[in-house]
Design a protein around this motif. Structure first.
Motif, PDB file in Angstrom:
ATOM      1  N   LEU A 140     -84.926  -5.927  27.128  1.00 52.42           N
ATOM      2  CA  LEU A 140     -86.365  -6.255  27.171  1.00 52.42           C
ATOM      3  C   LEU A 140     -86.843  -6.481  28.421  1.00 52.42           C
ATOM      4  O   LEU A 140     -86.282  -7.153  29.355  1.00 52.42           O
ATOM      5  N   ILE A 149     -94.402 -11.224  28.574  1.00 53.89           N
ATOM      6  CA  ILE A 149     -93.564 -12.467  28.677  1.00 53.89           C
ATOM      7  C   ILE A 149     -94.399 -13.786  28.578  1.00 53.89           C
ATOM      8  O   ILE A 149     -93.780 -14.581  28.727  1.00 53.89           O
ATOM      9  N   VAL A 171     -91.764 -12.879  22.208  1.00 52.51           N
ATOM     10  CA  VAL A 171     -90.466 -12.697  22.986  1.00 52.51           C
ATOM     11  C   VAL A 171     -89.262 -13.005  22.234  1.00 52.51           C
ATOM     12  O   VAL A 171     -88.383 -12.380  22.014  1.00 52.51           O
ATOM     13  N   LEU A 194     -86.241 -11.112  20.236  1.00 47.62           N
ATOM     14  CA  LEU A 194     -84.670 -11.544  20.713  1.00 47.62           C
ATOM     15  C   LEU A 194     -84.139 -11.446  19.359  1.00 47.62           C
ATOM     16  O   LEU A 194     -82.745 -11.587  19.176  1.00 47.62           O
ATOM     17  N   THR A 199     -79.818  -7.810  21.345  1.00 48.08           N
ATOM     18  CA  THR A 199     -80.532  -7.451  22.680  1.00 48.08           C
ATOM     19  C   THR A 199     -79.382  -7.762  23.702  1.00 48.08           C
ATOM     20  O   THR A 199     -78.682  -8.943  23.531  1.00 48.08           O
ATOM     21  N   LEU A 205     -82.428  -9.432  28.790  1.00 46.36           N
ATOM     22  CA  LEU A 205     -83.802 -10.020  29.098  1.00 46.36           C
ATOM     23  C   LEU A 205     -84.164 -10.129  30.682  1.00 46.36           C
ATOM     24  O   LEU A 205     -83.451 -10.720  31.284  1.00 46.36           O
ATOM     25  N   LEU A 257     -87.562 -19.212  27.376  1.00 49.20           N
ATOM     26  CA  LEU A 257     -87.263 -17.780  27.290  1.00 49.20           C
ATOM     27  C   LEU A 257     -85.870 -17.469  27.359  1.00 49.20           C
ATOM     28  O   LEU A 257     -84.843 -16.890  26.722  1.00 49.20           O
ATOM     29  N   ALA A 291     -83.187 -16.375  24.868  1.00 48.78           N
ATOM     30  CA  ALA A 291     -82.278 -15.179  25.205  1.00 48.78           C
ATOM     31  C   ALA A 291     -80.721 -15.780  24.958  1.00 48.78           C
ATOM     32  O   ALA A 291     -79.862 -15.077  24.522  1.00 48.78           O
ATOM     33  N   VAL A 314     -79.641 -13.031  31.317  1.00 44.60           N
ATOM     34  CA  VAL A 314     -80.992 -13.513  31.551  1.00 44.60           C
ATOM     35  C   VAL A 314     -80.852 -12.743  33.161  1.00 44.60           C
ATOM     36  O   VAL A 314     -80.214 -13.447  33.727  1.00 44.60           O
TER      37      VAL A 314
END
Length: 392
Positions: free
Chosen positions: A98, A127, A133, A137, A141, A144, A162, A166, A173
């Motif tokens: 993503l 975002i 978002v 997820l 995924t 990110l 976020l 994630a 991330v």
């Protein structure tokens, strides 16, 4: 120590008689050794290690809040793009990635190439919409990628929320912290797995170095990034490393000055747009109360709001191009983070998404006097207005 002190005092030789104040530059392609190949730390060859890297790599790790900079120092790369590529390759083979809908265009181009090769699948997300978002997820995924502020729209992501979402979904991330620098925010301390920088920008700070960095406190991820650098060969030159460290010595002073100037320019531009004094349709800067994510930025960016602002010129691409051409002090060039102030219309690049306004000009604020920068910006905007007037 405070970051301001760390930037000046760290990565220097020991205080011994006749020792140099600055670390020397090591120009060597290979290093003496006859021991058998083991897992122990050894220089061996210039593609694996260079003593000139050690200082800036450990200093960057300390600035980003890594607990043990000796064990997991930062990793310098030959460019920001090389560091970004190493981090993007952390995604699993065929994994879903993503990306922000607004981000550094080189990231998008590389991601699309990797998707065409079957390496990853790519999906863009807004975002600023944390819920959207999080829903994205819910599908498997691998990674990110976040920018905050984004390039060039200066959107702010809720990094803690976020990152948590994630990780709950099993995704890594990566946060590009180039715009903010570790003096403004430290994503690793908020839970991010990897941080990347274009060292070319604020860290080196003088528009004379092309360099990148990737940082993580996770030993396993650090080993993977190091292996990618060694095998792909995107290593930093010793002179570039030395210049980057020299530039970092003044980072705190440069950021303090440029942020203060950017905030004042944004305030004046916003006021002029509201009053109709200048052909400005909109101003974006996280420090403005009018910014959609201003409160989030104030809570998350503990060291300020950055030194980049963008404005949309009324009249679209043609008017914005005339503004850039009319500037005398601002330098019409790409990039950002140097001591000089730069201006460019971002949609002149075909890779910029269509959601970026045609008339948007990104302003990277340097360390010149605020009144000189404002005077030059005003005269350029007024020149466009005058040229559009009847009989002119």
């Amino acid at each position: 120590m405070h970051p301001e002190t760390l930037l000046v005092s760290a990565a220097r030789p020991a205080h011994e008689p006749d020792a140099p104040v600055n670390e020397p530059v090591h120009f060597s392609s290979t290093f003496i050794g006859w021991e058998p190949d083991t897992a122990g730390p050894r220089r061996i060859y210039g593609r694996m290690s260079n003593p000139t890297w050690d200082g800036p790599e450990r200093l960057l790790a300390a600035l980003e809040g890594i607990a043990d900079p000796e064990t997991t120092p930062g990793l310098l790369f030959s460019s920001g793009m090389a560091a970004l590529a190493a981090a993007l390759h952390l995604a699993s083979a065929g994994g879903r990635v993503l990306l922000p809908q607004h981000a550094y265009q080189g990231l998008g181009s590389l991601a699309q190439q990797m998707q065409a090769e079957g390496r990853i699948t790519v999906e863009s997300v807004d975002i600023t919409d944390t819920s959207a978002v999080s829903r994205a997820l819910s599908d498997p995924t691998s990674l990110l990628w976040l920018e905050s502020p984004t390039n060039p729209m200066l959107e702010i992501a809720d990094l803690p929320a976020l990152i948590e979402a994630a990780h709950a979904a099993g995704a890594l991330v990566v946060v590009d912290n180039t715009f903010a620098t570790p003096l403004v925010q430290r994503p690793l301390t908020l839970g991010a797995d990897v941080v990347v920088h274009s060292v070319t920008k604020y860290l080196a700070g003088h528009s004379d170095v092309v360099l990148g960095a990737a940082l993580t406190g996770d030993p396993e991820l650090h080993a993977r990034l190091l292996r990618h650098r060694s095998l792909h060969g995107g290593i930093a030159g010793p002179m570039e490393s030395f210049l980057a460290l020299r530039g970092m010595r003044t980072l705190a002073l440069r950021i303090e000055r440029s942020q203060a100037t950017a905030a004042e320019l944004a305030r004046r531009a916003h006021q002029s747009a509201a009053q109709g004094n200048l052909p400005i349709a909109q101003v974006w800067y996280p420090g403005l109360p009018s910014h959609p994510q201003h409160e989030l930025a104030a809570a998350q960016m503990s060291g300020g709001f950055g030194s980049v602002l963008t404005l949309e010129v009324a009249g679209g691409a043609e008017a914005a191009d005339r503004v850039v051409q009319a500037l005398r002090l601002w330098v019409p060039a790409t990039s950002l983070g140097g001591v000089e102030s730069l201006a460019e219309r971002r949609r002149r690049f075909g890779a910029e998404p269509e959601t970026v306004p045609e008339g948007l000009i990104r302003l990277s604020v340097g360390i010149e006097h605020v009144e000189d920068l404002w005077e030059d910006l005003q005269q350029a905007l007024r020149a466009v207005t005058a040229s559009a007037s009847p009989g002119r």
